[in-house]
Design an enzyme around this catalytic site. Sequence first.
Site, PDB file in Angstrom:
ATOM      1  N   GLY A  21       0.816  -1.207   0.000  1.00  0.00           N
ATOM      2  CA  GLY A  21       0.000   0.000   0.000  1.00  0.00           C
ATOM      3  C   GLY A  21       0.852   1.261   0.000  1.00  0.00           C
ATOM      4  O   GLY A  21       0.596   2.211  -0.732  1.00  0.00           O
ATOM      5  N   ARG A  88      -0.420  -8.391  -4.067  1.00  0.00           N
ATOM      6  CA  ARG A  88      -0.467  -7.423  -2.971  1.00  0.00           C
ATOM      7  C   ARG A  88       0.355  -7.954  -1.813  1.00  0.00           C
ATOM      8  O   ARG A  88       0.209  -9.125  -1.416  1.00  0.00           O
ATOM      9  CB  ARG A  88      -1.929  -7.197  -2.555  1.00  0.00           C
ATOM     10  CG  ARG A  88      -2.095  -6.507  -1.230  1.00  0.00           C
ATOM     11  CD  ARG A  88      -3.480  -5.938  -1.032  1.00  0.00           C
ATOM     12  NE  ARG A  88      -3.838  -5.848   0.367  1.00  0.00           N
ATOM     13  CZ  ARG A  88      -3.255  -5.065   1.274  1.00  0.00           C
ATOM     14  NH1 ARG A  88      -2.239  -4.288   0.936  1.00  0.00           N
ATOM     15  NH2 ARG A  88      -3.661  -5.065   2.537  1.00  0.00           N
ATOM     16  N   MET A 180      -8.190  -3.747   3.351  1.00  0.00           N
ATOM     17  CA  MET A 180      -8.990  -2.780   2.591  1.00  0.00           C
ATOM     18  C   MET A 180      -8.849  -2.877   1.067  1.00  0.00           C
ATOM     19  O   MET A 180      -9.333  -1.998   0.361  1.00  0.00           O
ATOM     20  CB  MET A 180      -8.618  -1.360   3.051  1.00  0.00           C
ATOM     21  CG  MET A 180      -8.839  -1.146   4.535  1.00  0.00           C
ATOM     22  SD  MET A 180      -8.567   0.554   5.069  1.00  0.00           S
ATOM     23  CE  MET A 180      -9.998   1.354   4.385  1.00  0.00           C
ATOM     24  N   GLU A 181      -8.216  -3.905   0.549  1.00  0.00           N
ATOM     25  CA  GLU A 181      -7.912  -3.911  -0.881  1.00  0.00           C
ATOM     26  C   GLU A 181      -8.231  -5.211  -1.634  1.00  0.00           C
ATOM     27  O   GLU A 181      -8.579  -5.169  -2.821  1.00  0.00           O
ATOM     28  CB  GLU A 181      -6.406  -3.614  -1.094  1.00  0.00           C
ATOM     29  CG  GLU A 181      -5.964  -2.229  -0.702  1.00  0.00           C
ATOM     30  CD  GLU A 181      -5.674  -2.069   0.792  1.00  0.00           C
ATOM     31  OE1 GLU A 181      -5.532  -3.108   1.483  1.00  0.00           O
ATOM     32  OE2 GLU A 181      -5.595  -0.933   1.271  1.00  0.00           O
ATOM     33  N   SER A 203      -1.020  -7.795  11.402  1.00  0.00           N
ATOM     34  CA  SER A 203      -0.317  -6.721  12.124  1.00  0.00           C
ATOM     35  C   SER A 203      -1.024  -6.320  13.408  1.00  0.00           C
ATOM     36  O   SER A 203      -0.449  -5.668  14.264  1.00  0.00           O
ATOM     37  CB  SER A 203      -0.168  -5.492  11.226  1.00  0.00           C
ATOM     38  OG  SER A 203      -1.454  -5.004  10.871  1.00  0.00           O
ATOM     39  N   ASP A 204      -2.306  -6.688  13.526  1.00  0.00           N
ATOM     40  CA  ASP A 204      -3.023  -6.405  14.767  1.00  0.00           C
ATOM     41  C   ASP A 204      -4.116  -7.454  14.936  1.00  0.00           C
ATOM     42  O   ASP A 204      -4.563  -8.033  13.948  1.00  0.00           O
ATOM     43  CB  ASP A 204      -3.612  -4.980  14.767  1.00  0.00           C
ATOM     44  CG  ASP A 204      -4.332  -4.646  13.467  1.00  0.00           C
ATOM     45  OD1 ASP A 204      -3.656  -4.322  12.481  1.00  0.00           O
ATOM     46  OD2 ASP A 204      -5.572  -4.743  13.447  1.00  0.00           O
TER      47      ASP A 204
END
Length: 235
Positions: A21, A88, A180-181, A203-204
């Site tokens: 991103g 991605r 989101m992608e 990541s979380d």
Amino acid sequence: MTTPHIEAAAGAIADTVLLPGDPLRARFIAQEFLDAPVQVTARRNMLGFTGRWQGHAITVMGGGMGIASTAVYSTELVRVYGARRLIRVGTCGGLGEIALGDILLAQSGSTDSRFNRMQFGDHDLAACADFALLRGAVDAAVALGVDARVAHVFSTDCFYDGAPGLHDHLRRHHIRGIEMETAGLYGLAMREGVQALSILAVSDHLDRHEKMSAAERERGLSRVARLALTVCAGP
Ligand code: HPA
């Protein structure tokens, strides 16, 4: 040769494009992994680099945040520059029995975005990864000794204040990652007849309220990038 959003010369973009991103992550991946990386575009500071990985030409370029941004760059990369493989490389929030730092190979992308519906007669598209890339990523993970798991993910348009109860729906459907992608990228790739895959580091964690530090995120991204590049070099 330019497009509204990419200023690369004709032939400057490889068939295979890694899409983080963040454009600074694109630069980091290019500097860390590619031989002789050359910056090929910087319009709106959305940096792109082309170099070689084990002899294979690879472009790595920022795609921005969200389906709208990713789709702008991906469409121009495919239609104008002839990209055929979009991978991605990013992060996601995790749900359920997965751990921070796990790597998800996104098999499918569900979404609250109308992006795919707008181009699919308002029907629900099953936005899926390219199977050959997904299988290649599974094989590459085994070869590298990286613990990666195939998972369904959800791409939301709302980082903040999404639909109430959304996370319960995701858990109910055994969706393990939220970002989101991916759903837009997969739908676009299906329409354009090109290959796409999302490789995501968790990541979380949304249930455990844990978060990677910036240094951990960078290490996670490096593992994701190495895996993506190994897929590109595969058979
Ligand atoms: N939501 C959306 N995108 C994300 C998240 C999240 O919780 N974590 C990383 N990318």
